[in-house]
Scaffold this motif. Structure first.
Motif, PDB file in Angstrom:
ATOM      1  N   THR A   4       0.695  -1.315  -0.026  1.00  0.00           N
ATOM      2  CA  THR A   4      -0.006   0.110   0.073  1.00  0.00           C
ATOM      3  C   THR A   4       0.782   1.163  -0.170  1.00  0.00           C
ATOM      4  OG1 THR A   4      -1.554  -1.067   1.409  1.00  0.00           O
ATOM      5  CG2 THR A   4      -1.896   1.037   1.179  1.00  0.00           C
ATOM      6  N   LYS A   6       0.095   5.563  -0.085  1.00  0.00           N
ATOM      7  CA  LYS A   6      -0.881   6.684   0.006  1.00  0.00           C
ATOM      8  C   LYS A   6      -2.369   6.116   0.086  1.00  0.00           C
ATOM      9  CE  LYS A   6       2.122   9.903  -2.413  1.00  0.00           C
ATOM     10  NZ  LYS A   6       2.161  10.618  -3.773  1.00  0.00           N
ATOM     11  N   ASP A   7      -2.634   5.231   0.858  1.00  0.00           N
ATOM     12  CA  ASP A   7      -3.867   4.565   0.966  1.00  0.00           C
ATOM     13  C   ASP A   7      -4.481   3.860  -0.261  1.00  0.00           C
ATOM     14  OD1 ASP A   7      -4.060   5.617   3.688  1.00  0.00           O
ATOM     15  OD2 ASP A   7      -4.741   7.440   2.901  1.00  0.00           O
ATOM     16  N   SER A   8      -3.474   3.689  -1.197  1.00  0.00           N
ATOM     17  CA  SER A   8      -3.886   2.888  -2.375  1.00  0.00           C
ATOM     18  C   SER A   8      -3.050   1.608  -2.356  1.00  0.00           C
ATOM     19  CB  SER A   8      -3.572   3.502  -3.581  1.00  0.00           C
ATOM     20  OG  SER A   8      -4.121   4.758  -3.792  1.00  0.00           O
ATOM     21  N   ASN A  33      -1.900  -4.575  -9.141  1.00  0.00           N
ATOM     22  CA  ASN A  33      -2.721  -3.597  -9.871  1.00  0.00           C
ATOM     23  C   ASN A  33      -1.957  -2.836 -10.835  1.00  0.00           C
ATOM     24  OD1 ASN A  33      -4.365  -1.826 -10.849  1.00  0.00           O
ATOM     25  ND2 ASN A  33      -5.356  -1.124  -8.627  1.00  0.00           N
ATOM     26  N   MET A  36      -1.880   0.960 -11.556  1.00  0.00           N
ATOM     27  CA  MET A  36      -1.195   1.906 -10.477  1.00  0.00           C
ATOM     28  C   MET A  36       0.203   2.225 -10.947  1.00  0.00           C
ATOM     29  SD  MET A  36      -3.169   1.073  -6.976  1.00  0.00           S
ATOM     30  CE  MET A  36      -2.300   2.363  -6.313  1.00  0.00           C
TER      31      MET A  36
END
Length: 97
Positions: A4, A6-8, A33, A36
């Motif tokens: 993870t 930055k909260d992604s 993912n 990203m």
């Protein structure tokens, strides 16, 4: 396990699917993912693993991840598992369960 920043969430995989090399957890390519990450022009060479290609988070920061696309055969033997295209992250990316 999750990677993870930055909260992604960049990657999610079962712990047993990761490969641990020199203190870095490498995530299988299917767990990433890819929307990203952008390919980076940065490359580096490890004397025993081979050439690594880098990835930047879309929108920054740069070079937060890397992968050995075609690791040296000796490296695969040393690790005990083929880790081609598996992705590791720098310390800005939080790895958690």
């Amino acid at each position: 396990m999750k990677a993870t920043l930055k909260d992604s969430v960049i990657a999610t995989a079962e712990a047993e699917d990761l490969v641990m090399i020199e203190g870095n957890r490498y995530f299988p390519p299917s767990s990433i993912n890819w929307s990203m990450l952008d390919s980076s022009p940065t490359v580096s060479t490890c004397p025993w693993k081979g050439q690594a290609e880098y990835y930047s988070l879309v929108g920054g920061p740069k070079d937060v991840a890397w992968a050995y696309i075609a690791p040296n055969a000796e490296a695969v033997e040393r690790v005990g598992r083929d880790f081609a295209e598996f992705v590791a992250f720098d310390r800005t990316v939080v790895i958690s369960e």
